[in-house]
Write a protein that holds these residues in place. Structure first.
Motif, PDB file in Angstrom:
ATOM      1  N   ALA A 117      -3.459 -11.120  -5.744  1.00  0.00           N
ATOM      2  CA  ALA A 117      -2.046 -10.582  -5.800  1.00  0.00           C
ATOM      3  C   ALA A 117      -1.339 -10.560  -4.350  1.00  0.00           C
ATOM      4  O   ALA A 117      -0.092 -10.952  -4.127  1.00  0.00           O
ATOM      5  CB  ALA A 117      -1.857  -9.529  -6.635  1.00  0.00           C
ATOM      6  N   VAL A 118      -2.047  -9.914  -3.555  1.00  0.00           N
ATOM      7  CA  VAL A 118      -1.529  -9.902  -2.159  1.00  0.00           C
ATOM      8  C   VAL A 118      -1.266 -11.023  -1.638  1.00  0.00           C
ATOM      9  O   VAL A 118      -0.147 -11.212  -1.190  1.00  0.00           O
ATOM     10  CB  VAL A 118      -2.398  -8.869  -1.212  1.00  0.00           C
ATOM     11  N   GLU A 119      -1.898 -11.914  -1.698  1.00  0.00           N
ATOM     12  CA  GLU A 119      -1.759 -13.321  -1.206  1.00  0.00           C
ATOM     13  C   GLU A 119      -0.608 -14.015  -1.904  1.00  0.00           C
ATOM     14  O   GLU A 119       0.069 -14.549  -0.887  1.00  0.00           O
ATOM     15  CB  GLU A 119      -3.155 -14.191  -1.313  1.00  0.00           C
ATOM     16  N   ARG A 120      -0.602 -14.065  -2.976  1.00  0.00           N
ATOM     17  CA  ARG A 120       0.530 -14.790  -3.987  1.00  0.00           C
ATOM     18  C   ARG A 120       1.984 -14.097  -3.394  1.00  0.00           C
ATOM     19  O   ARG A 120       2.821 -14.857  -3.169  1.00  0.00           O
ATOM     20  CB  ARG A 120       0.298 -14.496  -5.220  1.00  0.00           C
ATOM     21  N   VAL A 121       1.878 -12.824  -3.155  1.00  0.00           N
ATOM     22  CA  VAL A 121       3.186 -12.157  -2.915  1.00  0.00           C
ATOM     23  C   VAL A 121       3.594 -12.665  -1.515  1.00  0.00           C
ATOM     24  O   VAL A 121       4.694 -12.998  -1.294  1.00  0.00           O
ATOM     25  CB  VAL A 121       2.761 -10.606  -2.921  1.00  0.00           C
ATOM     26  N   ALA A 122       2.613 -12.760  -0.636  1.00  0.00           N
ATOM     27  CA  ALA A 122       2.717 -13.160   0.701  1.00  0.00           C
ATOM     28  C   ALA A 122       3.275 -14.662   0.794  1.00  0.00           C
ATOM     29  O   ALA A 122       4.466 -15.002   1.451  1.00  0.00           O
ATOM     30  CB  ALA A 122       1.577 -12.964   1.687  1.00  0.00           C
ATOM     31  N   ARG A 123       2.665 -15.436   0.113  1.00  0.00           N
ATOM     32  CA  ARG A 123       3.207 -16.884  -0.145  1.00  0.00           C
ATOM     33  C   ARG A 123       4.542 -17.082  -0.612  1.00  0.00           C
ATOM     34  O   ARG A 123       5.399 -17.725   0.006  1.00  0.00           O
ATOM     35  CB  ARG A 123       2.087 -17.636  -0.877  1.00  0.00           C
ATOM     36  N   ALA A 124       4.615 -16.344  -1.847  1.00  0.00           N
ATOM     37  CA  ALA A 124       6.031 -16.177  -2.325  1.00  0.00           C
ATOM     38  C   ALA A 124       7.226 -15.679  -1.517  1.00  0.00           C
ATOM     39  O   ALA A 124       8.271 -16.445  -1.362  1.00  0.00           O
ATOM     40  CB  ALA A 124       6.016 -15.380  -3.540  1.00  0.00           C
TER      41      ALA A 124
ATOM     42  N   VAL B 235       4.097  -4.442  -0.549  1.00  0.00           N
ATOM     43  CA  VAL B 235       5.209  -4.046  -0.191  1.00  0.00           C
ATOM     44  C   VAL B 235       5.652  -4.710   1.264  1.00  0.00           C
ATOM     45  O   VAL B 235       6.691  -5.253   1.563  1.00  0.00           O
ATOM     46  CB  VAL B 235       5.701  -2.483   0.063  1.00  0.00           C
ATOM     47  N   ALA B 236       4.427  -4.504   2.207  1.00  0.00           N
ATOM     48  CA  ALA B 236       4.575  -4.765   3.554  1.00  0.00           C
ATOM     49  C   ALA B 236       4.837  -6.434   3.554  1.00  0.00           C
ATOM     50  O   ALA B 236       5.436  -6.845   4.047  1.00  0.00           O
ATOM     51  CB  ALA B 236       3.202  -4.445   4.325  1.00  0.00           C
ATOM     52  N   ARG B 237       3.886  -6.922   2.828  1.00  0.00           N
ATOM     53  CA  ARG B 237       3.749  -8.511   3.084  1.00  0.00           C
ATOM     54  C   ARG B 237       5.066  -9.254   2.347  1.00  0.00           C
ATOM     55  O   ARG B 237       5.455 -10.240   2.351  1.00  0.00           O
ATOM     56  CB  ARG B 237       2.706  -9.107   2.068  1.00  0.00           C
ATOM     57  N   SER B 238       5.950  -8.510   1.527  1.00  0.00           N
ATOM     58  CA  SER B 238       6.977  -8.949   0.851  1.00  0.00           C
ATOM     59  C   SER B 238       8.243  -8.618   1.440  1.00  0.00           C
ATOM     60  O   SER B 238       9.234  -8.797   0.944  1.00  0.00           O
ATOM     61  CB  SER B 238       6.973  -8.584  -0.751  1.00  0.00           C
ATOM     62  N   GLY B 239       8.087  -7.924   2.762  1.00  0.00           N
ATOM     63  CA  GLY B 239       9.258  -7.512   3.458  1.00  0.00           C
ATOM     64  C   GLY B 239       9.912  -6.527   2.682  1.00  0.00           C
ATOM     65  O   GLY B 239      11.079  -6.490   2.418  1.00  0.00           O
ATOM     66  N   GLY B 240       9.086  -5.983   1.792  1.00  0.00           N
ATOM     67  CA  GLY B 240       9.897  -4.546   1.028  1.00  0.00           C
ATOM     68  C   GLY B 240      10.651  -5.215  -0.333  1.00  0.00           C
ATOM     69  O   GLY B 240      11.262  -4.752  -1.042  1.00  0.00           O
ATOM     70  N   ALA B 241      10.529  -6.481  -0.557  1.00  0.00           N
ATOM     71  CA  ALA B 241      11.334  -7.241  -1.596  1.00  0.00           C
ATOM     72  C   ALA B 241      10.576  -6.835  -3.046  1.00  0.00           C
ATOM     73  O   ALA B 241      11.075  -6.933  -4.023  1.00  0.00           O
ATOM     74  CB  ALA B 241      11.465  -8.547  -1.587  1.00  0.00           C
TER      75      ALA B 241
END
Ligand code: ADP
Length: 865
Positions: free
Chosen positions: A502-509, A538-544
């Motif tokens: 999940a974390v990886e996908r969030v970062a990629r997206a 939250v961090a990897r998505s820049g809060g998005a």
């Protein structure tokens, strides 16, 4: 001499001629005579004389030979003929003898007749008649029929029917007796006639009557037994009410752990006992044929969620996952009996949880629309102990369980499924089960109910269309169900089974510029913990990306911890639709912007009244009164008390109350009478009607209607609980709640219906003030006329007339928005359809009352317009 010579020659010639011609001819003639006299064709003519005569004799003899031969043949044939005739005659005689024997041996009277004229009868027929065979032959068969039976018999003869039928016959001595006749057309003495077999069925009729009588007696006894059980159950409920109420109140106080354990055990045991008593009560009602069903608009989805509440804690405790899947767009708003459907659901879901130690219980609801009905399919699947193949049929029998040892282990009386099946069948559905020992069971309920056309779809709800979501859950089934639900809400949703992914996908997206708006994160992930994963998301998505935690048990972390990790909300699974929507709206408020709607809390808060409600509790039983008072107190409502109906009326006159909780069965004056008296005073004094909520141990269908019929606004079934009281108060005083969010949005009970729904009226009038005025004016004359017509029908005996009049009134009331009037009319219509004329008449009072209220409301509209 010449003469003499001539004479001599002539004489010689004559002699010669005689010898040569006359003699042989004469011989021939003699033989011919002989033959004709003696019929002896064996004679022959001697062949002699001249050539011609020889030829003649030969020819004569040849002729004789032929004649003789024919004669022989003729004789042979005649003999054969005679023999055959003798044989056939003997055969016929034998057959006739056998027929007679048979005819006299049968127990049936046999009668041959030609258009009624008796041709022949057997002995039995004579005996049946009480006379002789001879007396009957030649007479008209219809004479022996009772006047009442004659047309039928004639009709059967005329139509040449072979079907047996029953008649009443008359004996010679005038005695009448029942008989069964079976007729048939046959060939008889060269004619087409009818043969009828008659059987005296006096004994059979007697036996039938006896049987019917004993069956009725047995049924009556059974009914009485069931009634007794029903009364007993009722009596048991009342003290149980006290036990449960007090135990729960005790639990709400400060207790030592040991005391808490004691009180909890008392409460649990009493609840179990209550459930058992209710089952027995239901069972006896079914036995007594007293089961009635309500027709109320319900949403099956709501019922499923309500039913789940009862097993949630148990499932959580055992670690059994509960899943609910509702097919998107299924037409689940139907008209049915919510209490009964819930009862079925609770039984099936309860069993599933009870008999499952690990794995899951899945409630799967699907429906398809067909004509005006919704064909519902509800599956309750579990991964529990399963049911042995040979026992599958038996589990639907009363008092049957798969084996006694499981009973000890799991408890129960074996009544649940029997009741469930009966209820479902009475509603026109079916319940089936598939199961495999050790693997689990699937109970499937199929039920077709009318679609609820009165409800509108919730189109005003916020859509999450265009938002992206990722469901990170360990449980495969739970994950896919969650994804489906998000998709149904408008999300573009994906799944993953690890938090790392999940974390990886969030970062990629995020780097691709298409961030997820939402991640649903299973709080059961352990390594790393969901909190730290949430922080990374939250961090990897820049809060998005927002995180919403889920779990089958309580959140393993505090609200502060969640907020700190960037996860806004926790949703307990399975999440009811309103709660899920509310949580998502809360979490995604920043994204929804304009679409933002207020979040709906799952649990109403206590003591949330904007200003206090003034309440009166009328209850004769000490303990029940105390329970009600404490319950109200815990809800922030202070109440006065009355000990019986009379006191309630007095208190009402002297005090000012918003609401009265009224027990139904009280000494001196019961709750119904007290309510009527209060309503009477209100009418006389032009007062605003006080809300009266019945409290009754007379459970189930029909009671609510009775309460409403007597002028009460609502009803609570005993034992009353904090939740039920709170829900009722919230329903009737939505504006008095401090937290408006907990006011029920959709109200199914008729108590929410208005005397006059302006919205409906405006809709009918297409919002045109002129049309409104016109409709109002018309309604003010037609409604009273229709009520009068109904009253007239009710004075008579013709139930169809009542039904029709009620139906007309219902239609007219509904179309102008006179909801309450329409409702009573609907009840009368229903009662009439079920043949309850008396019940219909009982309702006339309310009809008049509602008419008066409607007319007042219409007058207000008239003056306002
Ligand atoms: P009870 O009160 O005993 O649960 P029911 O009529 O509801 O009575 O069920 C009858 C019996 O059927 C149960 O005792 C149990 O043996 C069996 N049964 C019912 N549901 C299930 C299930 N989901 N899994 C396994 N066995 C079941």
């Amino acid at each position: 001499a010449i003469f003499a010579v001539t004479l001599l020659l002539a004489g010689l010639l004559a002699v010669r001629l005689r010898a040569f011609i006359t003699e042989p001819v004469n011989r021939l003639a003699r033989i011919a005579t002989d033959i004709s006299e003696r019929s002896d064709y064996s004679l022959r003519a001697p062949v002699g004389g001249g050539e011609e005569l020889k030829t003649l004799a030969v020819a004569f003899n040849h002729m004789l030979e032929q004649v003789e031969d024919r004669d022989h043949r003729l004789l042979g044939q005649q003999e054969w003929l005679e023999k055959t005739v003798v044989e056939r005659t003997a055969e016929l005689a034998e057959s006739e003898r056998r027929f007679r024997q048979l005819a006299s041996a049968t127990f049936e009277g046999i009668l041959f007749h030609d258009q009624g004229t008796i041709l022949d009868v057997n002995e039995m027929m004579g005996r049946m008649y009480g006379g002789s065979v001879e007396e009957l032959v030649g007479r008209n068969a219809f004479e022996f029929l009772d006047a009442g039976s004659e047309p039928l018999a004639r009709e059967r003869v005329a139509s040449d029917s072979g079907e047996p039928y029953e008649v009443v016959l008359i004996r010679k001595n005038g005695e009448r007796f029942p008989a069964e006749i079976r007729g048939k057309s046959v060939e008889f003495r060269g004619k087409r006639v009818r043969v009828a077999a008659l059987r005296d069925i006096t004994e059979r009729k007697k036996a039938e009557a006896l049987l019917r009588e004993s069956k009725e007696r047995a049924e009556e006894a059974n009914r009485m037994k069931s009634e007794f059980v029903a009364n007993m159950s009722h009596e048991i409920r009342t003290p149980l009410n006290g036990v449960i109420g007090m135990a729960n109140l005790a639990l709400a106080t400060e207790l030592s752990p040991l005391q808490r354990d004691y009180a909890q055990t008392i409460s649990d045991s009493a609840q179990t006992l209550l459930a058992l008593v209710e089952d027995i009560l239901d069972f006896s009602k079914i036995e007594a044929g007293k089961l009635l069903f309500e027709d109320t608009p319900v949403d099956m989805v709501d019922l499923v969620w309500q039913s789940i509440q009862t097993v949630r804690a148990a499932a959580r405790e055992k670690g059994v996952a509960l899943h609910v899947r509702v097919a998107p767009d299924a037409p689940t708003r139907v008209v049915g009996d919510p209490m009964r459907i819930r009862q079925v659901l609770i039984n099936l879901i309860g069993n599933a949880v009870k008999f499952t130690a690990k794995g899951y219980v899945l409630i799967d609801l699907a429906a398809r629309r067909e004509k005006e009905r919704s064909h519902l399919t509800l599956k309750v699947a579990d991964t529990g102990i399963g049911i042995p193949e040979g026992r599958i049929d038996a589990i639907f029998d009363s008092f049957t369980q798969v084996d006694a040892s499981t009973t000890r282990l799991f408890g129960g009386a074996g009544l649940g499924l029997s009741i469930t099946r009966t209820l479902i069948r009475k509603m026109g559905g079916e319940v089936t089960v598939e199961s495999r020992v050790g693997e689990g069971s699937v109970f499937t309920v199929t039920l077709a109910l009318p679609l609820d056309r009165s409800s509108s779809s919730h189109s005003s709800l916020v859509s999450f269309h265009g938002l992206r979501a990722l469901v990170a859950e360990i449980d495969t089934l739970g994950r896919s169900i969650f994804r489906e639900r998000l998709e149904a809400l408008g999300f573009a949703a994906e799944e993953t089974d690890t938090s790392g992914d999940a974390v990886e996908r969030v970062a990629r997206a995020h780097t691709q510029g298409r961030p997820y708006d939402l991640v649903i994160l299973d709080s059961a992930f352990t390594d790393p913990t969901p909190l730290s994963e949430a922080r990374r998301i939250v961090a990897r998505s820049g809060g998005a990306t927002r995180v919403v935690f889920t779990g089958f048990s309580d959140p393993p972390f505090s609200a502060e911890q969640m907020a700190d990790a960037g996860g806004a909300v926790f949703i307990g699974r399975p999440a009811n639709p309103a709660r899920l929507r509310g949580a998502l709206e809360e979490a995604l408020a920043h994204r929804l912007g304009e679409r933002k709607a207020k979040s709906a809390g799952e649990r109403p808060q206590s003591g949330a009244w904007e200003y206090p409600l003034r309440c009166l509790v009328a209850e004769d039983v000490d303990i029940n009164r105390k329970v009600a008072l404490y319950l109200l107190e815990s809800l922030g409502v202070v109440a006065d008390v009355a000990h019986d109906g009379r006191e309630a009326v007095e208190k009402f006159l002297n005090g000012e109350y918003d609401v009265i909780l009224m027990d139904c069965a009280m000494p001196h004056m019961d709750g119904y009478e007290a309510t009527e008296a209060i309503r009477e005073r209100e009418r006389a004094g032009g007062l605003t009607p006080v809300i009266i909520i019945a409290m009754t141990a007379h459970v189930k269908t029909g009671d609510r209607e009775k309460c409403l019929a007597h002028g009460m606004n609502d009803y609570l079934s005993k034992p009353v609980t904090r939740e039920s009281v709170q829900a009722a108060l919230a329903l009737h005083f939505p504006n008095r709640l401090a937290d408006k969010a907990i006011a029920p949005k959709k109200v199914a009970a008729p108590t929410d219906s208005q005397t006059l729904s302006l919205a409906r009226l405006r809709e009918s009038a297409m919002n045109d003030p002129e049309i409104i005025a016109e409709i109002v004016a018309t309604a003010r004359t037609t409604l009273p006329a229709q009520v009068e017509r109904l009253a007239e029908a009710l004075r008579g005996e013709a139930v169809p007339l009542m039904e029709r009049a009620a139906h007309t009134l219902k239609g007219a009331s509904r179309s102008i928005g006179a909801e309450r009037l329409a409702e009573v009319a609907h009840l009368i219509e229903k009662d009439a359809r079920e043949g309850n004329a008396d019940l219909c008449r009982d309702r006339l009072g309310i009809v008049r009352k509602e008419l008066a209220a409607t007319l007042t409301a219409l007058a207000d509209v008239g003056t306002a317009g």
